[in-house]
Design an enzyme around this catalytic site. Structure first.
Site, mmCIF file in Angstrom:
data_model
loop_
_atom_site.group_PDB
_atom_site.id
_atom_site.type_symbol
_atom_site.label_atom_id
_atom_site.label_comp_id
_atom_site.label_asym_id
_atom_site.label_seq_id
_atom_site.Cartn_x
_atom_site.Cartn_y
_atom_site.Cartn_z
ATOM 1 N N VAL A 84 0.838 -1.192 0.000
ATOM 2 C CA VAL A 84 0.000 0.000 0.000
ATOM 3 C C VAL A 84 0.876 1.246 0.000
ATOM 4 O O VAL A 84 1.820 1.345 0.786
ATOM 5 C CB VAL A 84 -0.906 0.005 1.256
ATOM 6 C CG1 VAL A 84 -1.691 1.289 1.359
ATOM 7 C CG2 VAL A 84 -1.834 -1.197 1.244
ATOM 8 N N CYS A 85 0.560 2.182 -0.874
ATOM 9 C CA CYS A 85 1.237 3.476 -0.886
ATOM 10 C C CYS A 85 0.332 4.455 -0.142
ATOM 11 O O CYS A 85 -0.618 4.993 -0.695
ATOM 12 C CB CYS A 85 1.468 3.947 -2.319
ATOM 13 S SG CYS A 85 2.317 5.523 -2.418
ATOM 14 N N LEU A 86 0.608 4.616 1.132
ATOM 15 C CA LEU A 86 -0.226 5.474 1.963
ATOM 16 C C LEU A 86 0.695 6.280 2.865
ATOM 17 O O LEU A 86 1.332 5.739 3.767
ATOM 18 C CB LEU A 86 -1.191 4.606 2.785
ATOM 19 C CG LEU A 86 -2.262 5.307 3.590
ATOM 20 C CD1 LEU A 86 -3.147 6.176 2.696
ATOM 21 C CD2 LEU A 86 -3.131 4.298 4.313
#
EC number: 2.3.2.23
Length: 187
Positions: A84-86
């Site tokens: 996840v790119c968060l």
């Protein structure tokens, strides 16, 4: 809450008490799966995803590692690894946050407001920017195919895993037959 291990235990208990289905890995509290429902009023509504969470030894001072096990079509989720790119998890994590924040705020926000300008899935980002209706259709197809509730969505993470499981179950059957034959007396 003097030690990270006590905080880890407390955060897991809070997560379980918030009606999330939590499944530990190796009976520990550092790695576990969480069943995550797509947020209301989003393209992902009605879908159920299996999320893998790994808590580092320094949790809560260091952020948890969060990834989708069930396939999802999203610009900010790597389709192969589920990473996840968060920003809030990867860069601006604070010990003030807990696991409930991840599942009640951070992941729903990610699904409600994808950011195609910072993609992990370039194809999804490009489609979202180029042809929004086609992107939305692809999201719905993935939800239908991989994230159907109550149908063991965790078993639908990839075709490769399914074929390995099928292969593994065939071997188990063969082993059972061998044991049965080996255990019979000679005529």
């Amino acid at each position: 809450m003097s030690s990270p291990s006590k905080r880890r235990e407390m955060d897991m208990m809070k997560l379980m008490m918030s009606d999330y289905k939590v499944e530990t890995i190796n009976d520990g509290m550092q790695e576990f799966y969480v069943e995550f429902n797509g947020p209301k009023d989003s393209l992902y509504q009605g879908g159920v995803w299996k999320i893998r969470v790994e808590l580092p030894d320094a949790y809560p001072y260091k952020s948890p590692s969060v990834g989708f096990i069930t396939k999802i079509y999203h610009p900010n989720v790597d389709e192969l690894s589920g990473s996840v790119c968060l920003d809030v998890i990867n860069q601006t994590w604070s010990p003030m946050f807990d696991l409930v924040n991840v599942f009640e705020t951070f992941l729903p926000q990610l699904l409600l407001y994808p950011n195609p300008s910072d993609p992990l899935n370039g194809e999804a980002a490009a489609l979202m920017m180029r042809d929004r209706p086609a992107y939305e259709q692809r999201v719905k197809e993935y939800c239908e195919k991989y994230a159907k509730p109550g149908e063991g969505s965790e078993d639908k993470s990839s075709d490769e895993e399914l074929s390995e499981e099928e292969y593994g179950s065939d071997n188990e059957d063969d082993d059972d037959d061998d044991v049965a034959i080996a255990g019979k007396p000679d005529p």
